[in-house]
Enzyme design. Structure first.
Site, short mmCIF file in Angstrom:
data_model
loop_
_atom_site.label_atom_id
_atom_site.label_comp_id
_atom_site.label_asym_id
_atom_site.label_seq_id
_atom_site.Cartn_x
_atom_site.Cartn_y
_atom_site.Cartn_z
N GLN A 216 25.35 22.53 7.44
CA GLN A 216 24.44 22.24 8.55
C GLN A 216 23.98 23.54 9.21
OE1 GLN A 216 23.28 19.19 9.27
NE2 GLN A 216 22.03 20.01 10.91
N LYS B 119 24.27 11.49 9.22
CA LYS B 119 24.40 11.63 7.76
C LYS B 119 25.58 10.81 7.26
CE LYS B 119 22.15 16.06 7.66
NZ LYS B 119 22.26 17.48 7.89
N ASP C 29 20.24 19.99 -0.25
CA ASP C 29 19.26 20.37 0.77
C ASP C 29 18.02 21.01 0.13
OD1 ASP C 29 19.37 19.91 3.48
OD2 ASP C 29 20.84 21.48 3.87
N1 GUN Z 1 19.28 21.67 10.43
C1 GUN Z 1 18.10 21.07 10.76
N2 GUN Z 1 17.57 20.46 9.69
C2 GUN Z 1 18.42 20.68 8.67
C3 GUN Z 1 18.42 20.28 7.30
O1 GUN Z 1 17.51 19.61 6.80
N3 GUN Z 1 19.48 20.71 6.56
C4 GUN Z 1 20.49 21.44 7.09
N4 GUN Z 1 21.47 21.81 6.29
N5 GUN Z 1 20.52 21.82 8.34
C5 GUN Z 1 19.49 21.44 9.13
#
Ligand code: GUN
Length: 284
Positions: free
Chosen positions: A94, A50, A117
């Site tokens: 996350q 990211k 998200d």
């Molecule tokens: N963990 C796995 N996929 C995601 C996602 O798309 N967003 C977040 N925040 N955590 C994740």
């Protein structure tokens, strides 16, 4: 016959290029904050990727790393601090969080306008109502991939295998919004093959390596594989058995290089949308 490959890598590069140009040409300064608690190795890879993607498109990124032992109050205080920082446009926590923390209480602190998200109750509700909102990244990326492949969605039978809050449920709603006839299957569905074999568009997000095989696919179907299963050899494996599926499907996403690159790309897009909306550059 071998299916056409739908490259998420190519589409992600195209969309990231558009985001970068928009940011550069208009002198925008969007900022994304990513909170990671603990040291789950997969999460660490996502968080690093990211950060790299932000740098590539010109989004400022702040990564907040908290220890595995961080308390509920410590995590909540950190999120509240980011929420009140006017320079931060998007906040992402996350997942998964360590088991002692309440995910729901932490996520509920993120206001809808910074929820890049798209996991908040408000954004999820608006998605269901067909209103404009920040939408979950993986499902949005899947819709972009289907469009990019040239597959017509309207009037088609779309079958989603998996009913998670992060992928299965939201992608089913998005496909419905695109006028598909949608069936959602899951681990308790009996005669799963009956359903998958009638799918013009098959989205598989069940979390089991090689679960969908060629004999479960309608000839010519468009198959989207959301699986990211790590094999014993350390290699990433999809939920679809690619070798048998590609002989039957019309179009198929590979793993890696399919849905994966699109998820982070849609996060970049959401951060830019949040930035423009919060600064009244764009209506929402
Ligand atoms: N963990 C796995 N996929 C995601 C996602 O798309 N967003 C977040 N925040 N955590 C994740």
């Amino acid at each position: 016959m071998s299916a056409e490959i739908i490259s998420g890598k190519i589409l992600a590069e195209k969309i990231r290029g558009e985001i970068k140009d928009d940011i550069e040409q208009n002198g925008y300064t969007p900022c994304l904050a990513v909170v990671m608690v603990g040291n789950n190795p997969s999460s660490a890879v996502y968080v690093r990727n990211k950060g790299k993607a932000c740098e590539e498109v010109g989004i400022k990124s702040i990564t907040v790393l908290l220890s595995e032992e961080a308390t509920q109050t410590e995590v909540e205080d950190k999120v509240k601090e980011l929420v009140s920082d006017g320079g931060i446009d998007g906040i992402l926590v996350q997942l998964p969080l360590p088991a002692h923390l309440s995910e729901q209480r932490i996520l509920s602190l993120i206001p809808p306008e910074k929820d890049v998200d798209g996991f908040s109750e408000y954004n999820t509700g608006n998605l269901l109502l067909g209103k404009k909102c920040l939408k979950a990244c993986t499902p949005s990326g899947i819709i972009e991939l289907i469009r990019f492949s040239g597959t017509e969605i309207s009037g088609k039978h779309a079958v989603v295998v998996g009913r998670s809050n992060i992928v299965g449920k939201p992608v089913a709603v998005m496909l419905l919004q695109e006028n598909a006839t949608v069936t959602v299957c899951h681990s308790k569905t009996s005669d799963l093959k009956e359903f998958t074999r009638s799918a013009d568009i098959l989205v598989v997000a069940i979390g089991k390596a090689g679960f969908v095989t060629g004999d479960m696919i309608k000839p010519g179907a468009t198959v989207i594989d959301v699986g990211t299963n790590r094999g014993e050899d350390g290699k990433l494996k999809g939920d679809v058995d690619f070798d048998s599926a590609k002989e039957v499907a019309g179009k198929i996403t590979p793993v890696p290089g399919g849905v994966g690159p699109m998820t982070i790309t849609m996060l970049m897009k959401n951060t830019l949308i949040a930035y423009k909306r919060n600064r009244k550059i764009d209506e929402f």
